[in-house]
Design a protein around this motif. Structure first.
Motif, PDB file in Angstrom:
ATOM      1  N   GLY A  47      88.873  46.734  14.253  1.00 32.83           N
ATOM      2  CA  GLY A  47      90.434  46.889  14.438  1.00 32.83           C
ATOM      3  C   GLY A  47      90.902  47.491  15.639  1.00 32.83           C
ATOM      4  O   GLY A  47      92.140  47.366  15.638  1.00 32.83           O
ATOM      5  N   VAL A  48      89.974  48.099  16.258  1.00 26.28           N
ATOM      6  CA  VAL A  48      90.438  48.732  17.623  1.00 26.28           C
ATOM      7  C   VAL A  48      89.700  48.082  18.728  1.00 26.28           C
ATOM      8  O   VAL A  48      88.642  47.620  18.585  1.00 26.28           O
ATOM      9  N   LEU A  64      86.145  45.830  24.480  1.00 24.68           N
ATOM     10  CA  LEU A  64      85.151  46.773  23.583  1.00 24.68           C
ATOM     11  C   LEU A  64      85.588  46.882  22.215  1.00 24.68           C
ATOM     12  O   LEU A  64      86.908  47.383  22.102  1.00 24.68           O
ATOM     13  N   SER A  65      85.370  46.211  21.173  1.00 29.44           N
ATOM     14  CA  SER A  65      85.820  46.107  19.895  1.00 29.44           C
ATOM     15  C   SER A  65      85.196  46.737  18.803  1.00 29.44           C
ATOM     16  O   SER A  65      84.011  46.939  18.839  1.00 29.44           O
ATOM     17  N   LEU A  66      85.976  47.978  18.146  1.00 28.23           N
ATOM     18  CA  LEU A  66      85.244  48.745  17.176  1.00 28.23           C
ATOM     19  C   LEU A  66      85.939  48.885  16.143  1.00 28.23           C
ATOM     20  O   LEU A  66      87.235  48.696  15.978  1.00 28.23           O
ATOM     21  N   SER A  67      85.263  49.110  14.959  1.00 26.19           N
ATOM     22  CA  SER A  67      85.965  49.488  13.658  1.00 26.19           C
ATOM     23  C   SER A  67      86.583  50.856  13.678  1.00 26.19           C
ATOM     24  O   SER A  67      86.386  51.499  14.711  1.00 26.19           O
ATOM     25  N   PRO A 139      77.001  41.796  20.409  1.00 28.44           N
ATOM     26  CA  PRO A 139      76.742  42.872  19.609  1.00 28.44           C
ATOM     27  C   PRO A 139      76.120  44.208  19.876  1.00 28.44           C
ATOM     28  O   PRO A 139      74.854  43.813  20.367  1.00 28.44           O
ATOM     29  N   PHE A 140      76.376  45.338  19.337  1.00 28.16           N
ATOM     30  CA  PHE A 140      75.432  46.330  19.761  1.00 28.16           C
ATOM     31  C   PHE A 140      75.450  47.062  18.281  1.00 28.16           C
ATOM     32  O   PHE A 140      76.640  47.308  17.877  1.00 28.16           O
ATOM     33  N   ARG A 146      78.047  49.509  14.184  1.00 28.12           N
ATOM     34  CA  ARG A 146      78.140  48.366  15.241  1.00 28.12           C
ATOM     35  C   ARG A 146      79.549  48.149  15.923  1.00 28.12           C
ATOM     36  O   ARG A 146      80.539  48.481  15.372  1.00 28.12           O
ATOM     37  N   PHE A 147      79.560  47.823  17.100  1.00 24.56           N
ATOM     38  CA  PHE A 147      80.651  47.292  17.898  1.00 24.56           C
ATOM     39  C   PHE A 147      80.139  46.174  18.843  1.00 24.56           C
ATOM     40  O   PHE A 147      79.005  45.765  18.870  1.00 24.56           O
TER      41      PHE A 147
END
Length: 157
Positions: A47-48, A64-67, A139-140, A146-147
């Motif tokens: 979402g971020v 950089l996409s993160l929950s 993915p990492f 995970r992001f």
């Protein structure tokens, strides 16, 4: 430039790995990169986003996409103080993480006319990749969860 020239991608991977290992104390495990299919699949999971625009010899974007839980955990780890919500201070920490990744990646990018914007933190659903360039999702897995790093580049002009 090929659709995904590793000379423009590997510096971001190496920079993220270094920042997470040394500054956040959360070693990374790299997953298998893939092309983005339906953009809503990433938006639902993450979402971020921190967004960095690139221009010059190529145009594009690095995200950089993160929950939200991962974003809060990473911001807390970086700042050394717990964040319970994505307030201005947490978003500043995320911008700083992205700025450091950009700075480190810049050292490994091919020399030439490439300019990178300051990172901005945004809701992932507000991200729209322009043009017809494909989007690579990298993915990492970290101690925080995970992001993904998403990249989309096309030759300028």
């Amino acid at each position: 430039m090929r659709a995904f020239d590793v000379a423009y991608i590997n510096p971001f991977i190496a920079a993220a790995d270094g920042v997470f290992d040394t500054m956040i104390k959360s070693p990374l495990s790299l997953g298998k990169p893939r092309l983005l299919g339906d953009p809503s699949e990433v938006t639902r999971q993450f979402g971020v986003a921190t967004q960095i625009a690139l221009s010059g010899e190529l145009d594009g974007v690095v995200l950089l996409s993160l929950s939200r839980p991962v974003a809060l955990s990473l911001a807390s780890g970086f700042a050394g103080a717990p964040f319970k919500e994505l307030d201005a201070d947490a978003m500043d920490a995320l911008r700083e993480i992205a700025s450091i990744i950009v700075g480190r990646a810049r050292e490994g990018l091919p020399k030439g006319g490439l300019t990178m914007s300051l990172p901005k933190v945004m809701d992932r659903s507000a991200v729209h990749f322009g043009g017809d360039a494909p989007v690579l999702v990298i993915p990492f897995d970290s101690g925080a969860g995970r992001f993904v790093i998403e990249t989309s580049f096309r030759r300028a002009g």
